[in-house]
Design an enzyme around this catalytic site. Sequence first.
Site, PDB file in Angstrom:
ATOM      1  N   THR A 298       0.833  -1.215   0.000  1.00 16.12           N
ATOM      2  CA  THR A 298       0.000   0.000   0.000  1.00 16.12           C
ATOM      3  C   THR A 298       0.859   1.254   0.000  1.00 16.12           C
ATOM      4  O   THR A 298       0.589   2.210  -0.734  1.00 16.12           O
ATOM      5  CB  THR A 298      -0.904   0.050   1.247  1.00 16.12           C
ATOM      6  OG1 THR A 298      -1.599  -1.176   1.366  1.00 16.12           O
ATOM      7  CG2 THR A 298      -1.899   1.191   1.151  1.00 16.12           C
ATOM      8  N   HIS A 413      -8.281  -6.958   3.064  1.00 14.62           N
ATOM      9  CA  HIS A 413      -6.846  -7.235   3.234  1.00 14.62           C
ATOM     10  C   HIS A 413      -6.683  -8.688   3.649  1.00 14.62           C
ATOM     11  O   HIS A 413      -7.513  -9.228   4.371  1.00 14.62           O
ATOM     12  CB  HIS A 413      -6.278  -6.308   4.313  1.00 14.62           C
ATOM     13  CG  HIS A 413      -4.780  -6.269   4.349  1.00 14.62           C
ATOM     14  ND1 HIS A 413      -4.015  -7.341   4.775  1.00 14.62           N
ATOM     15  CD2 HIS A 413      -3.907  -5.300   3.986  1.00 14.62           C
ATOM     16  CE1 HIS A 413      -2.740  -7.016   4.674  1.00 14.62           C
ATOM     17  NE2 HIS A 413      -2.640  -5.794   4.196  1.00 14.62           N
ATOM     18  N   HIS A 473      -2.726  -2.816  -5.079  1.00 11.15           N
ATOM     19  CA  HIS A 473      -1.796  -3.883  -5.496  1.00 11.15           C
ATOM     20  C   HIS A 473      -2.579  -5.185  -5.547  1.00 11.15           C
ATOM     21  O   HIS A 473      -3.761  -5.202  -5.195  1.00 11.15           O
ATOM     22  CB  HIS A 473      -0.618  -4.003  -4.520  1.00 11.15           C
ATOM     23  CG  HIS A 473      -1.055  -4.087  -3.087  1.00 11.15           C
ATOM     24  ND1 HIS A 473      -1.598  -5.220  -2.548  1.00 11.15           N
ATOM     25  CD2 HIS A 473      -1.087  -3.144  -2.108  1.00 11.15           C
ATOM     26  CE1 HIS A 473      -1.921  -4.986  -1.290  1.00 11.15           C
ATOM     27  NE2 HIS A 473      -1.635  -3.736  -0.985  1.00 11.15           N
TER      28      HIS A 473
HETATM   29  C1  GP9 Z   1      -2.099  -0.770   6.452  1.00 10.44           C
HETATM   30  C2  GP9 Z   1      -2.715  -0.940   5.132  1.00 10.44           C
HETATM   31  C3  GP9 Z   1      -2.328  -2.266   4.524  1.00 10.44           C
HETATM   32  O1  GP9 Z   1      -2.266   0.494   7.002  1.00 10.44           O
HETATM   33  O2  GP9 Z   1      -2.435   0.113   4.309  1.00 10.44           O
HETATM   34  O3  GP9 Z   1      -1.057  -2.249   4.052  1.00 10.44           O
HETATM   35  P1  GP9 Z   1      -0.496  -3.379   3.061  1.00 10.44           P
HETATM   36  O4  GP9 Z   1      -0.208  -4.592   3.888  1.00 10.44           O
HETATM   37  O5  GP9 Z   1      -1.543  -3.667   2.034  1.00 10.44           O
HETATM   38  O6  GP9 Z   1       0.718  -2.779   2.491  1.00 10.44           O
HETATM   39 MN    MN Z   2      -2.649  -2.717   0.584  1.00  9.68          MN
END
Ligand code: GP9
Ligand code: MN
Length: 630
Positions: A298, A413, A473
């Site tokens: 992210t 996520h 992503h």
């Molecule tokens: C955490 C969120 C997720 O604040 O942005 O991050 P990622 O694991 O997708 O890089």
């Molecule tokens: Mn992410």
Amino acid sequence: MKKINKWPNHSVLLIAIIATWIKTYVVYKTSFNIKIENGMQEFILFLNPLAFILFAYGISLYFKSEKGRNRYLITISSIMAFVLYANVVFYRFFNDFITLPVLFQTTNFGDLGSSVFESIYIYDILYFIDIAIIVAAIKWLPNAVQSVSKSLFRRLYFVSVIAVLFMNLGLAEAERPQLLTRIFDREMLVKNLGMYNYHLFDVYVQSKSHAQRVLADGSELVEVNNYIRANQAEPNPELYGMAEGRNLIMISLESLQSFVINNEMNGEVITPFLNELTKDPNTYYFSNFYHQTGLGKTSDSEFILENSLYPLNGAAVFTTNSGNTFNGMAQRLSDKGYYTNVLHANNKSFWNRDMMYPKLGYDKYYDQDSFVVEEGEAVNWGMKDIPFMEQSVDLMQEMPQPFYSRMITLTNHYPFTLDEEDKMIQEYDSNSGTLNRYFQTVRYMDEAVKVFFEDLKESGLYENSIIVMYGDHYGISENHNDAMSRYMGKEITPFESAQLQRVPLFIHIPGYEGGKVIDEVSGQLDLRPTILHMLGIKTDRDMQFGADIFSEEHEEFVVFRDGGFVTDEVVYTKNTCYDKATGIEIDGAACEKDTERAQKELKYSDQIINGDLLRFYDNKTGNLIKPDSE
Ligand code: GP9
Ligand code: MN
């Protein structure tokens, strides 16, 4: 009476070497996805742990006492087992190998807690089996008698270490020319040099990049600047400034890939609201838009859209280079009188955001402390997307206008868990729980976006805003290729994997009727110039690699962080050239010119970041600043 020694001298050492060697190879084969194309590659993989193990264990020959020697062997084998195991756990989560800067992101590892915990199993004790074997050998083998002179043995021993090392390097060089000079793929390094040597090499590369900042004086910028100016795309006059003065709302759609858009899963629509948007006249939908992130996930996507530079290879640039000078999109908008902020219901130090945001020009970070999470409103990584959307609109109503708000969603996520009441569709039925659950969390996120649009309309902010939404992503890694190929109904070749790096991009302009589906190849680096131009802000002096997607001069050329790329004609990935239309492997010559260009862009971008070169650049005048006047 003295025991008769049937065991040859240095048996413990020999057993230790063999145990760790074989274990390492077995771990390679069982815990990582290392692609092997021929017998020679397999042989190199098998051979590659040996040189380092011989060397590390061989040091024990310099210990005077047997006790010291044994203690040393146990210590060094434990360290090596730990390094290997740490990589295994990291790989389960990130599908990549550890690099030095990642190790210093301790704050993130703390927060990753629950996910890492999910990646540790009881049978993992087997990763330490060689230590047990060494301890057993020490305990049960009788003492050996010295037969050859100590120094002669040592000399012979270390000559053979060097021989093995050179054999390894020689074979690797023949198999993968320029391996050590190009280093765009960690898997290849591990495959050819071995896990332990790879880490030594990483330490070397990272210290070199540190030295790069110290040594840089800005003169490198001349060449970079020439390249950037030569490849710049003029704004499209019809769209330039079309949203001037409006609020800009950007939404990062966590782990959202394009394959779910306008698609079904077992007869159920996955993204009903986003599907409607793809057909909506107020919306441009980009169906061939690629993410360009690396290990920083992210945060890399944030870095890219703010700077239109590539993230770093093998490190999260948010954590390694938050001390740099940048010219973020937020800064540009702030200079134009925008109130710039990020809304994200997570701990402020995650991905070092609290350090990085002010550097990018943000006035305010609404982190988790700005939100109220009621009972039942948190799941997985934190606050659920629907209450997050609702409260974000409340916060926006208090903001001075125009504002630039960037929102980062979280529910979709890994490991994609949801409360029962938030599951709006069934799970998928493949052998991957991850993929099965993914459809449900995507469906939930779609609902959250719908709620956001409704609330924004109600708040009265909608008409005077533009809303840009993009997938940050991939969500489904190559570890789930079997399940993916079942869902997609085709084999997931490297070509298909590259195509799966497409993420959705929506640019929604209330009141505007010219929206349509655009299938031109574009990527996250193109966001910054595209959006700034729509808001009537010039970028012709900016050090950026992307180009305005609406420009006549926009080229269909998207470079991935690993050196792969996509054009309108070819896809280049894992050192193989494919025809874009058919996915059939073609002669490498068709990709050669663009491979060089891709490498060049990545190199220039890395130079800017590693050398912190923007401190030598005046983006108002386009002039270089001499180091002494800094
Ligand atoms: C955490 C969120 C997720 O604040 O942005 O991050 P990622 O694991 O997708 O890089
Ligand atoms: Mn992410």
